[in-house]
Write an enzyme that holds these catalytic residues in place. Structure first.
Site, PDB file in Angstrom:
ATOM      1  CE  LYS A  65      -4.083  -1.991   2.254  1.00 34.22           C
ATOM      2  NZ  LYS A  65      -5.061  -1.846   3.345  1.00 34.22           N
ATOM      3  CG  ASP A 100      -8.148   0.319   3.493  1.00 32.49           C
ATOM      4  OD1 ASP A 100      -8.953  -0.547   3.095  1.00 32.49           O
ATOM      5  OD2 ASP A 100      -6.912   0.164   3.452  1.00 32.49           O
ATOM      6  N   GLY A 125      -1.499   2.252  13.148  1.00 29.09           N
ATOM      7  CA  GLY A 125      -0.971   1.621  11.947  1.00 29.09           C
ATOM      8  C   GLY A 125      -1.788   2.004  10.731  1.00 29.09           C
ATOM      9  CB  SER A 150       6.658   8.302  19.589  1.00 30.57           C
ATOM     10  OG  SER A 150       6.904   6.944  19.240  1.00 30.57           O
TER      11      SER A 150
END
Length: 270
Positions: A65, A100, A125, A150
């Site tokens: 992707k 998505d 993610g 982070s």
């Protein structure tokens, strides 16, 4: 005959082929959906090769992707998310989209969920990025929670630069507090896929919450069972998977997707 397909590695367990083939049959479209499994570093080459072969459009899945960004002209949302999962090969250069993201908002809209207020996204993610940008673009306030804070901060900062709602970052220890007055929760982690466990304490769920779990195997996860028991509105991950495919079909063909036929095929395979 028009040819569409999926680029990924691996692809043998993908649910996209039966879903798209059902759409072609329902609409009478003379088309086929095929799969391509190039080596792990050749996603961009696969897109270019498919275009040369006359393939009309591609879905893109793990691990390609991000790789295919160099082979397409990404739409603004795809560029901001940093990932492309749908490619229209009929343009020059090929156009890249992130369906998505629209899969998240269309899945929620299907359940009649108002995209307003505060959304908590658990995970930073690929799925978390898509959800965070999509919900912020719908003018929701987005709270990103992630095990590595982070990464949540990096995602929240990127979302905050966009035209939509504000975004902030937290660690997983803050989930209970974040959910207290949240309107939507999206689980964008894989927790619940391989074990009957939930990424969220059951006591943090409440009846004013809508819970979308991006995990679709199993369809009914521990998180969704806990959410239903708390009186929350639940949206299983198969709806998100369905609507990213619906969006791809509509972009490729210019036709309204046969949502019921695609959903029946998807859930039969699940």
């Amino acid at each position: 005959m028009q040819v569409y397909g999926l680029v990924g590695n691996p692809v043998e367990h993908s649910l996209s082929p039966p879903m798209h083939e059902a759409a072609y049959e329902a609409t009478g479209l003379d088309a086929r959906y095929v799969t391509f499994e190039p080596p792990e570093n050749e996603g961009a080459v696969a897109v270019e090769s498919a275009a040369t072969l006359g393939v009309c459009g591609l879905n893109v899945t793990i691990p390609f992707k991000q790789q295919v960004l160099s082979a397409v002209e990404p739409a603004p949302l795809a560029e901001r998310v940093g990932a492309v999962n749908t490619v229209d090969l009929r343009t020059d250069p090929p156009a890249g989209y992130n369906t998505d993201a629209t899969g998240v908002t269309r899945a929620l809209a299907h359940r009649g969920v108002a995209l307003e207020g505060t959304a908590v996204v658990d995970g930073a993610g690929g799925a978390g990025r898509a959800a965070a940008f999509a919900l912020a673009d719908a003018d929701m306030t987005v709270r990103v929670a992630n095990r590595t804070r982070s990464r949540a901060e990096e995602l929240a900062a990127a979302v905050d630069e966009g035209p939509g709602g504000a975004a902030t970052a937290d660690g997983l220890a803050s989930l209970r507090g974040l959910l207290a007055d949240a309107d939507v929760l999206v689980n964008a982690t894989s927790v619940g896929m391989d074990e009957d466990v939930s990424p969220v304490p059951a006591g943090a769920l409440h009846a004013d919450l809508t819970v979308l779990d991006a995990v679709y195997s199993p369809v009914e996860t521990r998180l969704l069972r806990d959410a239903a028991a708390a009186g929350a509105t639940t949206v299983d991950g198969a709806w998100m998977l369905l609507y990213q495919g619906v969006e791809a079909f509509e972009r490729w063909t210019g036709r309204e997707a046969p949502v019921d036929a695609m959903n029946d095929a998807l859930r039969a395979r699940l």
